[in-house]
Write an enzyme that holds these catalytic residues in place. Structure first.
Site, mmCIF file in Angstrom:
data_model
loop_
_atom_site.group_PDB
_atom_site.id
_atom_site.type_symbol
_atom_site.label_atom_id
_atom_site.label_comp_id
_atom_site.label_asym_id
_atom_site.label_seq_id
_atom_site.Cartn_x
_atom_site.Cartn_y
_atom_site.Cartn_z
ATOM 1 C CD1 TRP A 1 -2.342 1.703 1.517
ATOM 2 C CD2 TRP A 1 -2.974 0.591 0.585
ATOM 3 N NE1 TRP A 1 -3.638 2.514 0.921
ATOM 4 C CE2 TRP A 1 -4.441 1.142 0.294
ATOM 5 C CE3 TRP A 1 -4.060 -0.900 -0.678
ATOM 6 C CZ2 TRP A 1 -5.279 1.713 -0.258
ATOM 7 C CZ3 TRP A 1 -4.851 -0.794 -1.522
ATOM 8 C CH2 TRP A 1 -5.680 0.133 -1.302
ATOM 9 C CG ASP B 1 -0.114 11.889 -3.317
ATOM 10 O OD1 ASP B 1 -0.196 11.139 -3.149
ATOM 11 O OD2 ASP B 1 -0.743 12.556 -4.349
ATOM 12 C CD GLU C 1 -4.511 5.893 -0.237
ATOM 13 O OE1 GLU C 1 -5.544 5.150 -0.757
ATOM 14 O OE2 GLU C 1 -3.804 5.473 0.889
ATOM 15 C CD GLU C 2 -2.508 8.175 -8.190
ATOM 16 O OE1 GLU C 2 -3.044 7.842 -8.867
ATOM 17 O OE2 GLU C 2 -2.023 9.612 -8.353
ATOM 18 C CD GLU D 1 -12.827 7.174 -8.048
ATOM 19 O OE1 GLU D 1 -12.271 6.666 -6.707
ATOM 20 O OE2 GLU D 1 -12.395 7.144 -9.228
#
Ligand SMILES: *[C@@H]1O[C@H](CO)[C@@H](O)[C@H](O)[C@H]1NC(C)=O
Ligand SMILES: *[C@@H]1O[C@H](CO)[C@@H](O)[C@H](O)[C@H]1NC(C)=O
Ligand SMILES: *[C@@H]1O[C@H](CO)[C@@H](O)[C@H](O)[C@H]1NC(C)=O
Length: 632
Positions: free
Chosen positions: A146, A202, A205-206, A429
């Site tokens: 992750w 960030d 999540e990248e 989304e």
């Protein structure tokens, strides 16, 4: 990997729980929002918004979308919450969400327990485990790959819990705030003061680097910590020492190109134009800070300049935006280089673009002027071509022209979402960059949260401030230092949470104020009430002359006799928030049934549709409770 790439159903499945994007979304709506709602729901909307809204076609379209979408958004958020949300059965209680406005407050104890779980980010002993973004819903560590650590997590949790702890203190529950909540918060504040100056992932999540959102959240958390410690007669010396250094570092995200470079200390080939920046500006909005630039307040010259650069980055890349005027609202996404699902507009970002402008409008109206600087000039000129630098007092024709242009621009973003939302009100989304079709994760919690905060700001409902006059909020040191303080960490021992110490169930309303239930150190140290004053709120659009009443199965509710129904008040009713309110004292420990009726001018009665509504009046320490419904 990308949190946003995880289908919503995974967020609430048995396999994993994802902590802080949800925390981010819900802290704003259910915590900050709830306090704000309590303070202002009943307040008439400002004349500006009312007057302007009634005149223009676009505005009417936006109004009707807002009126129908608002209850759906709230309901859908609740649906995503375990254990009993309609989309969330089987989800552990209290793991995902920051929700003291619900009746089940296990969330707090859940966080105390989660802090102690060793995980791939580390453990509690040195604090490192606090920045883990993902756990299984049975409280065990998630050990798969992750984007970790995510250092905004401890900061957001501290801010969220402090917001609630402030409510506790203000409502006579100080011992709960100091003995149950503060021990959790202290760990997170220590984490921020120790680790703020290291890179992490960030909010998408990248990217591993320094994220503008994370740094701003970290600074704010320490200011919150300093203020809250003082409020309960304690101190947070690490907060006081480190907050200025984080604010100092935050300034370096302002790029010479005249916008916020959202990710630094990383070389990933991106422009840095990113919704990260707009989301930061709205989540750290504090009306008392005016148009402060150091904290990038929504109406600051920097945040406005950044808004233009960010929005412009999406004008030409989405087919959906082609043909839109250069100063008009468009659909916006995360960052122009985004390639996930081919890179599309996101509802939450288009709504955030609107929210920043509503925030700015609120402050300009409060301070009675708009200032255009050389930094913000391009933003204003795009909306109003004859804009020039200067300060314009409210009442002047330039002020009115600028204000109306910004209001219209803001409405345009909401209208864009109205146009491309699913016809039944579901917000996914993303929406397709070519044709606007909803895409990717369905019923995304954050989309609904973004909608609710944007429309709250639209009607003049703003969060309580976080600066509270503390100079740590805005004073930037002359030079920046990479200092840090090693913290000490200890497990918070809360295993359960006292009942009834929440702002009430359902949608908070102005009437929920348990002032009659005073401080108690344990949940049993108060007398069980025999009668409860229940504040009902029902959302129903009515015509002049109609009255909403409640009728139900017990004598206090007329025993189903409509001539004995209890009349509600329209004093809080506005076109954007058509609610009727009423209070009825009901016997504790009783299960009742009820319905709402509309009594027409000729005396005839219109009943709600079946089924009858059910409510059990809890026998507890609290002598008040509340209930919010939408006409069915
Ligand atoms: C640490 O702080 C210094 C001083 O503000 C800054 O120059 C540096 O980029 C920061 N590094 C990280 C990873 O935050
Ligand atoms: C809208 O329709 C979709 C597809 O049928 C469904 O999954 C979703 O739950 C609906 N949303 C609402 C708010 O009713
Ligand atoms: C609602 O309650 C009334 C009064 O008890 C009853 O007559 C009616 O059948 C109930 N409606 C439904 C749908 O159960």
């Amino acid at each position: 990997m990308d949190i946003a790439q995880i289908p919503t159903n995974l967020l609430v499945s048995n396999s994993t729980s994802i902590i802080h994007p949800i925390m981010h979304a819900l802290s704003s709506v259910l915590l900050l929002g709830s306090c704000a709602f309590q303070a202002v729901l009943g307040r008439p909307e400002s004349d500006l918004f009312k007057a302007r809204r009634q005149t223009e076609l676009l505005r009417r379209d936006v109004d009707s979308f807002v009126a129908t979408e608002e209850p759906i958004a709230l309901e859908q958020i609740l649906c995503n919450i375990g254990p009993s949300g309609c989309h969330a059965s089987g989800v552990g209680s209290g793991l995902l969400i920051a929700s003291p406005s619900r009746s089940d407050p296990d969330y707090i104890a859940g966080q105390a327990r989660l802090q102690t779980v060793s995980n791939p980010s580390g453990s509690l002993s040195d604090g490192t485990g606090l920045a883990e973004p993902k756990y299984n819903t049975d409280f065990s560590a998630f050990t798969g790959a992750w984007g970790r650590p995510q250092r905004d997590g401890p900061a957001l949790r501290a801010t969220t819990l402090i917001t609630y702890a402030n409510w506790l203190v203000d409502n006579g529950y100080e011992s709960t705030a100091t003995s149950v909540v503060w021990p959790i918060v202290r760990n997170d504040l220590a984490y921020v003061a120790q680790y703020w100056n290291q890179t992490g992932f960030d909010l998408w999540e990248e990217v591993q680097g320094s994220s503008f959102f994370t740094i701003a959240a970290s600074h704010r958390a320490l200011v919150d910590g300093s203020n809250f410690a003082a409020k309960i007669g304690q101190s947070c010396t690490a907060c006081d020492a480190i907050a200025p250094q984080i604010l100092c570092f935050q300034q370096s995200f302002w790029s010479s190109g005249g916008y916020i470079n959202s990710n630094i200390n990383v070389n990933n080939g991106r422009s840095g134009k990113d919704a990260n920046s707009v989301l930061t500006s709205i989540s750290n909005f504090d009306p008392s800070l005016g148009c402060d630039s150091a904290t990038f307040q929504p109406c600051s010259e920097r945040a406005l300049a950044n808004h233009k650069v960010y929005v412009d980055a999406f004008r030409s890349i989405y087919t959906l935006n082609s043909g839109k005027p250069s100063g008009g609202a468009v659909a916006v996404g995360r960052y122009p280089e985004d390639s996930y699902y081919n890179g599309n507009p996101w509802y939450l970002n288009t709504l955030a673009a609107a929210e920043q402008l509503y925030d700015a409008l609120y402050v300009w109206e409060q301070q009675g002027s708009i200032t255009v600087t050389s930094t913000s000039l391009a933003f204003f000129k795009a909306l109003y071509s004859s804009a020039a630098t200067g300060t314009y007092a409210s009442g002047s024709s330039t002020y009115t022209a600028l204000r109306d242009a910004v209001l219209n621009y803001a409405e345009g973003f909401v209208n864009n979402v109205a146009t491309y939302a699913a016809s039944n009100g579901s917000l996914a989304e993303q929406y397709d960059r070519n044709n606007g079709t909803p895409l990717s994760a369905r019923d995304l919690t954050w989309s609904y949260a973004a909608f609710l905060t944007a429309v709250a700001r639209r009607s003049g409902v703003v969060p309580e401030g976080w600066a509270q006059g503390n100079k740590l909020a805005t004073s930037v040191p002359g030079g920046c230092a990479a200092t840090s303080i090693v913290g000490s960490y200890s497990a918070a021992t809360a295993t359960s949470f006292p009942a009834n110490q929440t702002p009430g169930t359902g949608v908070p309303t102005t009437t929920v104020k348990p002032t009659t239930t005073r401080a108690t150190t344990t949940a049993t140290a108060c007398a069980t009430q025999t009668a409860v004053s229940v504040s009902f709120t029902v959302r129903k659009v009515t015509n002049f002359g109609q009255t909403v009443k409640i009728v139900g199965s017990i004598p206090a509710l007329g025993s189903w006799d409509t001539s004995k129904a209890v009349a509600f008040s329209a004093s809080s009713y506005t076109s954007s928030n058509p609610i009727w309110t009423g209070s009825v004292t009901l016997p504790a420990g009783t299960a009742i049934q009820y319905k709402y009726i509309v009594v027409n001018t000729d005396g005839s009665v219109t009943w709600e549709a079946d089924p009858n509504r059910s409510l059990t009046i809890a026998a507890s320490c609290s002598s008040t409770s509340s209930r919010s419904d939408t006409w069915q």
